[in-house]
Design an enzyme around this catalytic site. Structure first.
Site, PDB file in Angstrom:
ATOM      1  N   GLU A 163      49.548  43.832  42.315  1.00 64.27           N
ATOM      2  CA  GLU A 163      50.439  43.970  43.473  1.00 64.27           C
ATOM      3  C   GLU A 163      51.880  44.090  42.983  1.00 64.27           C
ATOM      4  O   GLU A 163      52.402  43.159  42.372  1.00 64.27           O
ATOM      5  CB  GLU A 163      50.312  42.765  44.409  1.00 64.27           C
ATOM      6  CG  GLU A 163      51.298  42.777  45.564  1.00 64.27           C
ATOM      7  CD  GLU A 163      51.362  41.457  46.327  1.00 64.27           C
ATOM      8  OE1 GLU A 163      52.397  41.180  46.956  1.00 64.27           O
ATOM      9  OE2 GLU A 163      50.377  40.689  46.276  1.00 64.27           O
TER      10      GLU A 163
ATOM     11  N   ARG B 183      60.556  44.580  46.056  1.00 55.55           N
ATOM     12  CA  ARG B 183      61.760  43.746  46.015  1.00 55.55           C
ATOM     13  C   ARG B 183      62.829  44.320  45.110  1.00 55.55           C
ATOM     14  O   ARG B 183      63.914  43.742  44.985  1.00 55.55           O
ATOM     15  CB  ARG B 183      61.409  42.331  45.536  1.00 55.55           C
ATOM     16  CG  ARG B 183      60.409  41.606  46.412  1.00 55.55           C
ATOM     17  CD  ARG B 183      60.142  40.221  45.872  1.00 55.55           C
ATOM     18  NE  ARG B 183      59.007  39.584  46.522  1.00 55.55           N
ATOM     19  CZ  ARG B 183      58.512  38.403  46.192  1.00 55.55           C
ATOM     20  NH1 ARG B 183      59.059  37.734  45.179  1.00 55.55           N
ATOM     21  NH2 ARG B 183      57.483  37.898  46.835  1.00 55.55           N
TER      22      ARG B 183
ATOM     23  N   LYS C 191      46.324  37.024  53.470  1.00 53.09           N
ATOM     24  CA  LYS C 191      47.168  36.393  52.459  1.00 53.09           C
ATOM     25  C   LYS C 191      47.693  35.093  53.055  1.00 53.09           C
ATOM     26  O   LYS C 191      48.153  35.069  54.209  1.00 53.09           O
ATOM     27  CB  LYS C 191      48.329  37.317  52.102  1.00 53.09           C
ATOM     28  CG  LYS C 191      49.374  36.686  51.174  1.00 53.09           C
ATOM     29  CD  LYS C 191      50.453  37.683  50.818  1.00 53.09           C
ATOM     30  CE  LYS C 191      51.528  37.062  49.946  1.00 53.09           C
ATOM     31  NZ  LYS C 191      52.512  38.052  49.471  1.00 53.09           N
TER      32      LYS C 191
END
Length: 203
Positions: free
Chosen positions: A37, A41, A125
């Site tokens: 993943e 950011r 998640k």
């Protein structure tokens, strides 16, 4: 195959230098972790996903920190194979549904998990795992929500990962410890591969 069943640990990677994307992914795959993943950011995150998708076909690369439909569109264009969100609004859930990709929608409370389960989403998640209650919280959720499974992420370390993985409602965990910033800066891919190998052996 469920995203939660591909590996015991999904590396959660922040990539500042896109030149590290391919070698770090190859090191993770060599260590036994084929699902990565890449969080949205950093400025180079989408390019990193594109490079990984093009040059490391044996890896399943996804985009994390999905917050908007624009994030989804950009991730699709980059070649992401799955999506992960830190939380889930109704608008975002609709956009994730429409993406056509597998995804892990974020939830941190029983109510959020129940709302997603009502939509037919049973693989979530759990974020931020440690601040939100950690192993004890997920264990408590397993009785009233036995059909919901989680990938907890946030504050999990090698020492605590086995406690999460022992829970019946946890399929895998997300880990940031697999790609230390100093190892990436030094190009120490052997260290990354070793950390991945240790993580792959957790289950």
């Amino acid at each position: 195959m469920s995203l939660l069943d591909l590996a015991p640990v999904i590396p959660v990677v922040v990539i500042d230098d896109v030149e590290t994307a391919v070698p770090l992914t190859r090191a993770l795959v060599a260590g036994g972790l084929p699902v990565i993943e890449v969080t949205l950011r950093t400025a180079g995150a989408l390019e990193a996903i594109a490079r990984i998708a093009a040059e490391v076909p044996e890896a399943t690369v996804g985009a994390g920190t999905i917050r908007t439909s624009a994030d989804i569109a950009a991730s699709l264009a980059a070649g992401a194979k799955f999506l992960v969100s830190p939380g889930t609004t109704l608008t975002l859930a609709d956009a994730l549904d429409a993406s056509g990709l597998p995804y892990l929608p974020g939830a941190a409370t029983a109510s959020e998990a129940m709302a997603l389960a009502e939509r037919g989403l049973k693989e979530l998640k759990f974020f931020p795992a440690e601040p939100a209650g950690g192993v004890a919280y997920l264990k408590a959720l397993s009785a009233p929500l036995p059909d919901v499974r989680f990938c907890p992420t946030g504050g999990i370390r090698p020492a605590t990962a086995p406690d999460y993985l022992a829970l019946p409602n946890v399929g895998c965990v997300g880990g940031t410890w697999l790609t230390p910033a100093d190892a990436l800066a030094a190009g120490d891919w052997g260290r990354v591969e070793k950390l991945a190998s240790e993580a792959a052996a957790l289950r």
